[in-house]
Scaffold this motif. Structure first.
Motif, PDB file in Angstrom:
ATOM      1  N   ALA A 189      22.161  -1.334 -10.538  1.00  0.00           N
ATOM      2  CA  ALA A 189      20.770  -1.581 -10.916  1.00  0.00           C
ATOM      3  C   ALA A 189      19.796  -0.676 -10.189  1.00  0.00           C
ATOM      4  O   ALA A 189      18.602  -0.661 -10.533  1.00  0.00           O
ATOM      5  CB  ALA A 189      20.400  -3.044 -10.647  1.00  0.00           C
ATOM      6  N   VAL A 190      20.254   0.086  -9.178  1.00  0.00           N
ATOM      7  CA  VAL A 190      19.340   0.921  -8.396  1.00  0.00           C
ATOM      8  C   VAL A 190      18.659   1.988  -9.249  1.00  0.00           C
ATOM      9  O   VAL A 190      17.436   2.181  -9.153  1.00  0.00           O
ATOM     10  CB  VAL A 190      20.084   1.545  -7.200  1.00  0.00           C
ATOM     11  N   PRO A 191      19.375   2.742 -10.118  1.00  0.00           N
ATOM     12  CA  PRO A 191      18.661   3.732 -10.948  1.00  0.00           C
ATOM     13  C   PRO A 191      17.574   3.118 -11.823  1.00  0.00           C
ATOM     14  O   PRO A 191      16.483   3.692 -11.960  1.00  0.00           O
ATOM     15  CB  PRO A 191      19.789   4.347 -11.790  1.00  0.00           C
ATOM     16  N   MET A 192      17.834   1.949 -12.397  1.00  0.00           N
ATOM     17  CA  MET A 192      16.829   1.289 -13.216  1.00  0.00           C
ATOM     18  C   MET A 192      15.646   0.837 -12.367  1.00  0.00           C
ATOM     19  O   MET A 192      14.494   0.901 -12.791  1.00  0.00           O
ATOM     20  CB  MET A 192      17.439   0.096 -13.948  1.00  0.00           C
TER      21      MET A 192
ATOM     22  N   ALA B  28      -5.456  -3.786  -6.424  1.00  0.00           N
ATOM     23  CA  ALA B  28      -4.303  -4.490  -5.852  1.00  0.00           C
ATOM     24  C   ALA B  28      -3.017  -4.108  -6.563  1.00  0.00           C
ATOM     25  O   ALA B  28      -1.957  -3.989  -5.932  1.00  0.00           O
ATOM     26  CB  ALA B  28      -4.537  -5.996  -5.927  1.00  0.00           C
ATOM     27  N   GLU B  29      -3.074  -3.908  -7.893  1.00  0.00           N
ATOM     28  CA  GLU B  29      -1.877  -3.521  -8.632  1.00  0.00           C
ATOM     29  C   GLU B  29      -1.391  -2.145  -8.205  1.00  0.00           C
ATOM     30  O   GLU B  29      -0.186  -1.918  -8.036  1.00  0.00           O
ATOM     31  CB  GLU B  29      -2.175  -3.543 -10.128  1.00  0.00           C
ATOM     32  N   GLU B  30      -2.337  -1.217  -8.021  1.00  0.00           N
ATOM     33  CA  GLU B  30      -1.943   0.129  -7.593  1.00  0.00           C
ATOM     34  C   GLU B  30      -1.392   0.105  -6.179  1.00  0.00           C
ATOM     35  O   GLU B  30      -0.411   0.799  -5.864  1.00  0.00           O
ATOM     36  CB  GLU B  30      -3.152   1.059  -7.678  1.00  0.00           C
ATOM     37  N   ARG B  31      -1.989  -0.707  -5.322  1.00  0.00           N
ATOM     38  CA  ARG B  31      -1.507  -0.838  -3.934  1.00  0.00           C
ATOM     39  C   ARG B  31      -0.095  -1.401  -3.917  1.00  0.00           C
ATOM     40  O   ARG B  31       0.786  -0.880  -3.213  1.00  0.00           O
ATOM     41  CB  ARG B  31      -2.463  -1.752  -3.174  1.00  0.00           C
ATOM     42  N   LEU B  32       0.172  -2.433  -4.689  1.00  0.00           N
ATOM     43  CA  LEU B  32       1.495  -3.031  -4.725  1.00  0.00           C
ATOM     44  C   LEU B  32       2.519  -2.065  -5.316  1.00  0.00           C
ATOM     45  O   LEU B  32       3.647  -1.942  -4.809  1.00  0.00           O
ATOM     46  CB  LEU B  32       1.454  -4.321  -5.536  1.00  0.00           C
ATOM     47  N   ALA B  33       2.150  -1.366  -6.371  1.00  0.00           N
ATOM     48  CA  ALA B  33       3.082  -0.442  -7.018  1.00  0.00           C
ATOM     49  C   ALA B  33       3.409   0.746  -6.112  1.00  0.00           C
ATOM     50  O   ALA B  33       4.565   1.198  -6.056  1.00  0.00           O
ATOM     51  CB  ALA B  33       2.505   0.047  -8.339  1.00  0.00           C
ATOM     52  N   PHE B  34       2.403   1.246  -5.380  1.00  0.00           N
ATOM     53  CA  PHE B  34       2.654   2.404  -4.520  1.00  0.00           C
ATOM     54  C   PHE B  34       3.600   2.047  -3.382  1.00  0.00           C
ATOM     55  O   PHE B  34       4.577   2.768  -3.126  1.00  0.00           O
ATOM     56  CB  PHE B  34       1.339   2.939  -3.948  1.00  0.00           C
ATOM     57  N   TRP B  35       3.332   0.956  -2.692  1.00  0.00           N
ATOM     58  CA  TRP B  35       4.172   0.617  -1.542  1.00  0.00           C
ATOM     59  C   TRP B  35       5.550   0.154  -1.978  1.00  0.00           C
ATOM     60  O   TRP B  35       6.524   0.312  -1.226  1.00  0.00           O
ATOM     61  CB  TRP B  35       3.483  -0.429  -0.687  1.00  0.00           C
ATOM     62  N   ALA B  36       5.673  -0.420  -3.170  1.00  0.00           N
ATOM     63  CA  ALA B  36       7.001  -0.744  -3.688  1.00  0.00           C
ATOM     64  C   ALA B  36       7.803   0.532  -3.910  1.00  0.00           C
ATOM     65  O   ALA B  36       8.990   0.625  -3.536  1.00  0.00           O
ATOM     66  CB  ALA B  36       6.885  -1.539  -4.973  1.00  0.00           C
ATOM     67  N   TRP B  37       7.170   1.525  -4.523  1.00  0.00           N
ATOM     68  CA  TRP B  37       7.846   2.810  -4.755  1.00  0.00           C
ATOM     69  C   TRP B  37       8.211   3.483  -3.427  1.00  0.00           C
ATOM     70  O   TRP B  37       9.340   3.962  -3.257  1.00  0.00           O
ATOM     71  CB  TRP B  37       6.933   3.726  -5.565  1.00  0.00           C
ATOM     72  N   ALA B  38       7.296   3.491  -2.464  1.00  0.00           N
ATOM     73  CA  ALA B  38       7.562   4.134  -1.180  1.00  0.00           C
ATOM     74  C   ALA B  38       8.680   3.422  -0.422  1.00  0.00           C
ATOM     75  O   ALA B  38       9.554   4.065   0.170  1.00  0.00           O
ATOM     76  CB  ALA B  38       6.283   4.167  -0.338  1.00  0.00           C
ATOM     77  N   ALA B  39       8.673   2.090  -0.446  1.00  0.00           N
ATOM     78  CA  ALA B  39       9.709   1.342   0.272  1.00  0.00           C
ATOM     79  C   ALA B  39      11.072   1.515  -0.375  1.00  0.00           C
ATOM     80  O   ALA B  39      12.084   1.706   0.319  1.00  0.00           O
ATOM     81  CB  ALA B  39       9.326  -0.138   0.334  1.00  0.00           C
ATOM     82  N   ILE B  40      11.127   1.451  -1.710  1.00  0.00           N
ATOM     83  CA  ILE B  40      12.410   1.603  -2.408  1.00  0.00           C
ATOM     84  C   ILE B  40      13.006   2.980  -2.147  1.00  0.00           C
ATOM     85  O   ILE B  40      14.209   3.113  -1.838  1.00  0.00           O
ATOM     86  CB  ILE B  40      12.218   1.358  -3.915  1.00  0.00           C
ATOM     87  N   GLU B  41      12.191   4.016  -2.245  1.00  0.00           N
ATOM     88  CA  GLU B  41      12.703   5.373  -2.036  1.00  0.00           C
ATOM     89  C   GLU B  41      13.157   5.585  -0.593  1.00  0.00           C
ATOM     90  O   GLU B  41      14.210   6.179  -0.338  1.00  0.00           O
ATOM     91  CB  GLU B  41      11.616   6.383  -2.401  1.00  0.00           C
ATOM     92  N   THR B  42      12.380   5.092   0.363  1.00  0.00           N
ATOM     93  CA  THR B  42      12.747   5.286   1.767  1.00  0.00           C
ATOM     94  C   THR B  42      14.004   4.506   2.123  1.00  0.00           C
ATOM     95  O   THR B  42      14.896   5.024   2.804  1.00  0.00           O
ATOM     96  CB  THR B  42      11.578   4.846   2.680  1.00  0.00           C
ATOM     97  N   LEU B  43      14.105   3.272   1.659  1.00  0.00           N
ATOM     98  CA  LEU B  43      15.272   2.446   1.987  1.00  0.00           C
ATOM     99  C   LEU B  43      16.540   2.991   1.350  1.00  0.00           C
ATOM    100  O   LEU B  43      17.600   3.023   1.988  1.00  0.00           O
ATOM    101  CB  LEU B  43      15.028   1.007   1.537  1.00  0.00           C
ATOM    102  N   ARG B  44      16.455   3.443   0.105  1.00  0.00           N
ATOM    103  CA  ARG B  44      17.686   3.887  -0.557  1.00  0.00           C
ATOM    104  C   ARG B  44      18.138   5.263  -0.087  1.00  0.00           C
ATOM    105  O   ARG B  44      19.317   5.594  -0.199  1.00  0.00           O
ATOM    106  CB  ARG B  44      17.494   3.887  -2.072  1.00  0.00           C
ATOM    107  N   HIS B  45      17.240   6.070   0.461  1.00  0.00           N
ATOM    108  CA  HIS B  45      17.623   7.393   0.947  1.00  0.00           C
ATOM    109  C   HIS B  45      18.040   7.398   2.412  1.00  0.00           C
ATOM    110  O   HIS B  45      18.634   8.381   2.881  1.00  0.00           O
ATOM    111  CB  HIS B  45      16.473   8.385   0.766  1.00  0.00           C
ATOM    112  N   THR B  46      17.736   6.325   3.152  1.00  0.00           N
ATOM    113  CA  THR B  46      18.030   6.303   4.585  1.00  0.00           C
ATOM    114  C   THR B  46      18.963   5.171   4.979  1.00  0.00           C
ATOM    115  O   THR B  46      19.708   5.302   5.956  1.00  0.00           O
ATOM    116  CB  THR B  46      16.733   6.173   5.396  1.00  0.00           C
ATOM    117  N   GLY B  47      18.924   4.031   4.284  1.00  0.00           N
ATOM    118  CA  GLY B  47      19.732   2.885   4.666  1.00  0.00           C
ATOM    119  C   GLY B  47      19.277   2.234   5.956  1.00  0.00           C
ATOM    120  O   GLY B  47      20.076   1.576   6.634  1.00  0.00           O
TER     121      GLY B  47
END
Length: 635
Positions: free
Chosen positions: A228-231, A294-313
């Motif tokens: 489910a990670v790519p989706m 608020a929607e843009e704030r939530l969407a941005f930090w979700a994208w930043a957290a997902i990318e950082t977590l999946r690339h670093t572990g």
């Protein structure tokens, strides 16, 4: 608000103290919180507050420091003063060697899960010396827990479930009892009064089964979420682009007008109270207000957290501690090439490590830095609160920070979890139970390790990247797929097959396959089974009683007895009639029949009799002997 404080408290603007703002904050509703926090910032900048005043009012109102072990235990109002003092003394003795989170967890285990439960169900107990009945009843209650679930109609249903932490609780209670004994030898005046037999044996805290069950659950969770990670990544990118497009269209539209974006029409408010003169909310055609900021704030930090977590572990607390100074460059001594690295601050195991920054991760980090930079081009330096140790960290240029409620603060772990799961809800994915799929930040760590090992990264390198002390922990994170085991086995068979002649692996014809299967069908006989090899003929012209490869079933013993009696009768008839040519063949069949009958009886007897393995004597197991010389004069 400042005028109201002056009118209420008297004095001037510079006479307003920290206590006035705290009192006003308690008396006001949530809508006044931002104004009070902003006023505190103003007074601090004016220099009217004391020098030792905290940098933000949030330190006083929203965050509490460490609590003394005595206060931790007194939360549960234990009745037995002696046991209460024992638990407090035990926590004070352990606290210098462990962190505050461990002390707090121990207080919950010993005071709430253990002694408070015993006092609730067995009144009058005033000693750690528990009877067998009391300890057994406590263990039975500890094994289960009551779970309250709210139904769709609003009602609450209580169900009983096994307590997964039961072994951990018993382990800590056993350690509590066993620690008191050696301490009593060193300081009997302090600990001897509390020493008692441990109610938990070593066999009751065996965790191998629980660890295997936990490993199985975590592996299943990883297998379910890795595809489910790519989706999830695509959904995060799409949500961010759509949120930024809506916010950009809102900022460009005049007040009181309508604008359309992504096929949706919105109405801009006619007035706004924001300082920059631009609203962050708009009205849908159905009259529902939406906060695009608020929607843009939530969407941005979700994208930043997902990318950082999946690339670093990395862990969630390590993500929160990432700072601008964590991004460093390293020049290879051999080629002179500059390599970007990410420095991970010590977290769970106090091991500092460096991670290679991929181009995708570098793009994410640069975007985060560009977003949080101040007007002077620098990343703001802010303090952060350590929820585990209950202390404030020194100010640092953290990456995952934002300006909210008139001050900058670090993003909380709950906010990051909510942002990830709201992004995941857009994918419509379901788990094995048919419920919406959810992610925890630690799931990305397991997925990162599993994906790295499956793609050829040596486990000991994955251990260094993950920051584990033992490689067994790293391998515990890696979920091995059944398909991978099958493919590895097939590859092994292919390598072995390449070493053998090709003609041995030709395709079998249908006739050959039918003949092969027919061989096993023809093995079934009246007395049992014929065990001759495939492709061989019967060597006894179907005189099965004489054949050594005949395996007689135990259920066919009566038939074998009848055959023996029939042979004896035929031999007597041949002797009476003078058929000397048949006597020899009949005698041979009789001999083999009696042998098979004897073998069958011996086999049945072995199955029915008990085998005495015996107990070796000491002289049979002793490794060596010593001789002690008797001193003279002694006998």
């Amino acid at each position: 608000m400042i005028a109201e404080i002056i009118v209420s408290q008297g004095g001037g603007v510079r006479d307003i103290a920290v206590g006035d703002l705290l009192l006003w904050l308690q008396m006001s509703d949530s809508r006044e919180t931002i104004r009070i926090l902003t006023a505190y910032e103003w007074f601090r900048d004016l220099g009217s507050l004391p020098a030792d005043a905290p940098p933000t009012l949030r330190r006083i109102t929203y965050r509490s420091g460490q609590v003394h072990p005595e206060q931790l235990v007194d939360r549960y109002q234990l009745k037995c003063q002696s046991v209460r003092d024992a638990i407090v003394a035990y926590l004070l003795e352990r606290s210098p060697a462990v962190d505050y989170g461990t002390v707090k967890a121990l207080s919950t285990t010993l005071a709430l899960r253990f002694w408070a439960d015993i006092e609730r169900h067995h009144s009058g107990i005033d000693s750690l010396h528990l009877s067998t009945e009391v300890s057994a009843a406590w263990k039975a209650r500890l094994a289960t827990k009551v779970v309250r679930k709210r139904q769709s109609d609003g009602s609450v249903v209580e169900t009983t479930e096994p307590r997964r932490s039961a072994v951990a609780v018993k382990t800590q209670v056993r350690a509590f009892y066993l620690d008191l004994a050696p301490w009593a030898l060193e300081e009997p005046e302090k600990w001897a009064g509390w020493v008692a037999p441990c109610p938990i044996s070593a066999a009751e805290i065996v965790v191998k089964k629980a660890e295997r069950q936990l490993k199985s659950r975590m592996d299943q969770r990883t297998r379910e979420r890795l595809p489910a990670v790519p989706m999830l990544v695509k959904a995060a990118e799409r949500r961010l682009k759509e949120a930024q497009a809506r916010l950009r269209a809102l900022n460009e539209a005049p007040l009181g007008t309508e604008f359309t974006v992504s096929g949706e029409t919105f109405t801009v408010p006619k007035t706004t109270t924001r300082i920059n003169g631009r609203p962050t909310r708009a009205w849908e055609s159905q009259g529902v207000a939406r906060d695009f900021g608020a929607e843009e704030r939530l969407a941005f930090w979700a994208w930043a957290a997902i990318e950082t977590l999946r690339h670093t572990g990395i862990r969630i607390e390590e993500l929160q501690e990432l700072g601008h100074h964590s991004i460093i460059s390293y020049t290879l001594p051999t080629t002179g090439q500059v390599v970007p690295l990410l420095q991970i601050a010590p977290s769970k195991t106090d091991q500092e490590r460096l991670l290679l920054v991929t181009p995708e991760l570098a793009d994410v980090l640069s975007t985060v830095v560009s977003r949080i930079r101040g007007t002077d081009g620098r990343v703001p330096v802010i303090p952060s609160y350590d929820g585990h140790e209950r202390v404030w960290n020194p100010p640092m240029p953290l990456l995952f920070q934002e300006s909210h409620a008139a001050e900058r603060h670090r993003l909380s772990a709950n906010f990051i979890r909510r942002a990830i799961n709201e992004t995941l809800s857009d994918t419509g994915l379901l788990d094995s139970a048919g419920k919406p799929l959810t992610f925890q930040p630690h799931d990305f760590r397991r997925i990162f390790i599993t994906d790295s090992i499956l793609n050829g990264l040596p486990p000991h390198i994955a251990q260094v990247i993950a920051g584990h002390e033992h490689i067994g922990t790293t391998m515990g994170y890696a979920a091995i797929y059944p398909a991978d085991a099958i493919e590895a086995h097939r590859a092994f068979i292919a390598r072995r097959r390449a070493l053998r002649p090709v003609e041995e692996y030709r395709t079998v014809t249908p006739e050959e396959w039918d003949e092969f299967l027919g061989h096993f069908e023809r093995r079934k006989l009246a007395l049992g089974e014929c065990c001759r090899a495939y492709g061989t003929d019967c060597a006894h012209e179907h005189a099965c009683v004489r054949c050594p490869v005949l395996i007689v079933h135990a259920t066919e013993r009566p038939r074998l007895v009848e055959i023996r009696e029939n042979l004896q009768a035929r031999i007597q008839e041949a002797e009476r009639e003078g058929w000397l040519g048949e006597i020899e063949g009949l005698q041979s069949s009789l001999t083999h029949a009696e042998e098979k009958l004897a073998q069958l009886d011996a086999q049945i007897a072995r199955k029915q009799e008990a085998v005495d393995l015996g107990i070796p004597a000491f002289r049979e197991i002793v490794a060596r002997t010593t001789t002690v010389d008797t001193p003279q004069g002694l006998s």
